[in-house]
Design a protein around this motif. Structure first.
Motif, short mmCIF file in Angstrom:
data_model
loop_
_atom_site.label_atom_id
_atom_site.label_comp_id
_atom_site.label_asym_id
_atom_site.label_seq_id
_atom_site.Cartn_x
_atom_site.Cartn_y
_atom_site.Cartn_z
N GLU A 65 0.83 -1.21 0.00
CA GLU A 65 0.00 0.00 0.00
C GLU A 65 0.86 1.25 0.00
OE1 GLU A 65 -3.35 2.14 -0.32
OE2 GLU A 65 -3.42 -0.04 -0.10
N ALA A 66 1.92 1.26 0.80
CA ALA A 66 2.81 2.42 0.88
C ALA A 66 3.87 2.41 -0.20
CB ALA A 66 3.47 2.47 2.26
N ASP A 67 4.29 1.22 -0.64
CA ASP A 67 5.42 1.12 -1.57
C ASP A 67 5.01 1.20 -3.03
OD1 ASP A 67 7.18 0.76 0.55
OD2 ASP A 67 6.86 -1.40 0.58
N ARG A 127 0.00 -8.00 -6.55
CA ARG A 127 0.07 -7.68 -5.14
C ARG A 127 -1.13 -6.87 -4.66
NH1 ARG A 127 4.65 -7.77 -2.23
NH2 ARG A 127 3.11 -7.35 -0.60
N GLY A 128 -2.13 -6.72 -5.51
CA GLY A 128 -3.35 -6.03 -5.12
C GLY A 128 -3.33 -4.54 -5.36
N GLY A 129 -2.25 -4.03 -5.98
CA GLY A 129 -2.16 -2.60 -6.23
C GLY A 129 -2.78 -2.22 -7.56
N ASN A 183 9.99 -0.97 9.16
CA ASN A 183 8.80 -0.18 9.48
C ASN A 183 7.59 -0.95 8.96
OD1 ASN A 183 6.61 1.77 8.86
ND2 ASN A 183 8.06 3.30 9.62
N ASP A 184 6.58 -1.11 9.79
CA ASP A 184 5.41 -1.89 9.40
C ASP A 184 4.73 -1.34 8.15
OD1 ASP A 184 5.83 -3.56 11.50
OD2 ASP A 184 4.42 -2.57 12.84
N LYS A 185 4.90 -0.06 7.91
CA LYS A 185 4.23 0.57 6.77
C LYS A 185 4.93 0.26 5.46
CE LYS A 185 2.62 5.08 5.12
NZ LYS A 185 2.56 6.55 5.39
N PHE A 186 6.27 0.20 5.46
CA PHE A 186 7.02 0.07 4.22
C PHE A 186 7.68 -1.30 4.04
CE2 PHE A 186 6.99 4.62 5.10
CZ PHE A 186 6.63 5.15 3.88
N ASP A 188 8.72 -4.74 3.14
CA ASP A 188 8.14 -5.75 2.27
C ASP A 188 9.26 -6.52 1.57
OD1 ASP A 188 6.73 -7.18 0.21
OD2 ASP A 188 5.05 -5.81 0.53
N PRO A 189 9.75 -7.60 2.18
CA PRO A 189 10.86 -8.36 1.58
C PRO A 189 10.50 -9.00 0.25
CG PRO A 189 9.94 -9.54 3.46
CD PRO A 189 9.33 -8.18 3.46
N GLU A 190 9.22 -9.22 -0.01
CA GLU A 190 8.82 -9.82 -1.28
C GLU A 190 9.08 -8.87 -2.44
OE1 GLU A 190 7.09 -11.83 -4.41
OE2 GLU A 190 6.34 -9.88 -3.81
N ILE A 191 8.84 -7.58 -2.23
CA ILE A 191 9.14 -6.59 -3.27
C ILE A 191 10.64 -6.48 -3.49
CG2 ILE A 191 9.00 -4.14 -3.89
CD1 ILE A 191 6.39 -3.96 -2.43
N SER A 192 11.41 -6.46 -2.40
CA SER A 192 12.86 -6.37 -2.55
C SER A 192 13.41 -7.58 -3.28
CB SER A 192 13.52 -6.23 -1.17
OG SER A 192 13.31 -7.39 -0.38
N HIS A 193 12.85 -8.75 -3.01
CA HIS A 193 13.28 -9.96 -3.73
C HIS A 193 12.96 -9.86 -5.22
CE1 HIS A 193 13.97 -14.22 -4.57
NE2 HIS A 193 12.77 -14.26 -5.13
N HIS A 194 11.79 -9.33 -5.53
CA HIS A 194 11.40 -9.19 -6.94
C HIS A 194 12.35 -8.23 -7.67
CE1 HIS A 194 8.59 -9.41 -10.31
NE2 HIS A 194 8.75 -8.12 -10.45
N MET A 195 12.72 -7.14 -7.04
CA MET A 195 13.65 -6.19 -7.65
C MET A 195 15.02 -6.85 -7.86
SD MET A 195 11.75 -3.58 -8.07
CE MET A 195 13.00 -2.43 -8.63
N GLU A 196 15.45 -7.64 -6.90
CA GLU A 196 16.74 -8.32 -7.01
C GLU A 196 16.74 -9.34 -8.14
OE1 GLU A 196 17.33 -10.05 -3.21
OE2 GLU A 196 17.75 -8.14 -2.19
N GLU A 197 15.63 -10.03 -8.31
CA GLU A 197 15.58 -11.10 -9.30
C GLU A 197 15.32 -10.60 -10.71
OE1 GLU A 197 15.93 -14.54 -8.95
OE2 GLU A 197 16.76 -14.05 -6.99
N GLU A 198 14.45 -9.61 -10.86
CA GLU A 198 13.96 -9.23 -12.18
C GLU A 198 14.65 -8.01 -12.79
OE1 GLU A 198 11.91 -11.00 -13.94
OE2 GLU A 198 11.57 -12.48 -12.34
#
Length: 240
Positions: A65-67, A127-129, A183-186, A188-198
């Motif tokens: 939601e925040a990212d 991711r629902g965005g 931070n609970d708002k931001f 998101d290790p799944e997003i960081s993993h996606h950036m690293e992989e793709e």
């Protein structure tokens, strides 16, 4: 006998208190984490139509939601860079330049950047965005307002392309840093993993390739016949 009875009563009381506490805790967890389930149950218990109730059943979780604003900007920047590469490509495709190798190089970069943008849009929606095509960073907006020259000489155009790729790579690093904040708002290790992989490996390989082209072409142009060197280098790019 009375002592035994008192002990048994205490045990029953402790069990009852533990049960009440556990039940209250479970209710709190369900209310906090199963809003979709709770909304559906609440809607089904009424005689009104379910469509009248906002049901919080979404694919969003974590910090999306925040990212997602960072990701939306990154998508738009890819689209802008794709058109810039396309302009650079068409500059070498006309009858005056006729550099088909350079035309292919920049057209491939344009296609790759466009495909990366489409892939990221698909990821955001998974991711629902949702996608917002109006978000652009101020530095790129400033570039667009001031105007860019894409009718460049061969060596200059490759150098410009490498700068574009480095900017995209640096932005990927920034997104990675933002979503890894504790931070609970931001966070998101799944997003960081996606950036690293793709994204990061692609930028790494493209920057390395363009850096090699810049070095090779600059050395060739130091020779006795720069026109012949450009011709052969263009033929080399056409075969890549």
């Amino acid at each position: 006998m009375s002592a035994f009875t008192l002990t048994g009563a205490e045990g029953i009381m402790k069990t009852f208190v533990a049960f009440v506490v556990f039940t209250s805790f479970c209710s709190f967890v369900l209310a906090a984490e199963e809003s979709c389930f709770n909304d559906v149950v609440r809607a089904c218990k009424t005689t009104n139509k379910m469509s009248q109730f906002p049901i919080a059943c979404s694919a969003k979780y974590g910090g999306i939601e925040a990212d997602q604003e960072y990701l939306q900007k990154y998508v738009n920047h890819h689209f802008i860079r794709s058109f810039e590469y396309l302009l650079m490509s068409t500059h070498y495709a006309n009858y005056e330049k006729n550099r088909l190798g350079f035309e292919k190089l920049f057209r491939d970069l344009s296609d790759d950047t466009w495909d990366d943008a489409i892939e990221l849009i698909q990821y955001i929606t998974k991711r629902g965005g949702e996608m917002n095509f109006n978000l652009i960073s101020e530095d790129i907006r400033s570039e667009e307002l001031n105007g860019n020259n894409f009718e460049l000489y061969e060596l200059q155009s490759i150098a410009k392309a490498m700068d574009i790729e480095k900017k995209l790579a640096t932005e990927a690093f920034q997104i990675h840093e933002d979503v890894c904040r504790k931070n609970d708002k931001f966070y998101d290790p799944e997003i960081s993993h996606h950036m690293e992989e793709e994204f990061m490996p692609k930028h790494r390989d493209t920057i390395r390739k363009l850096a090699g082209y810049t070095t090779d072409l600059s050395n060739l142009l130091k020779g006795p016949d720069s026109s012949l060197a450009l011709f052969f280098f263009d033929e080399y790019l056409l075969k890549q």
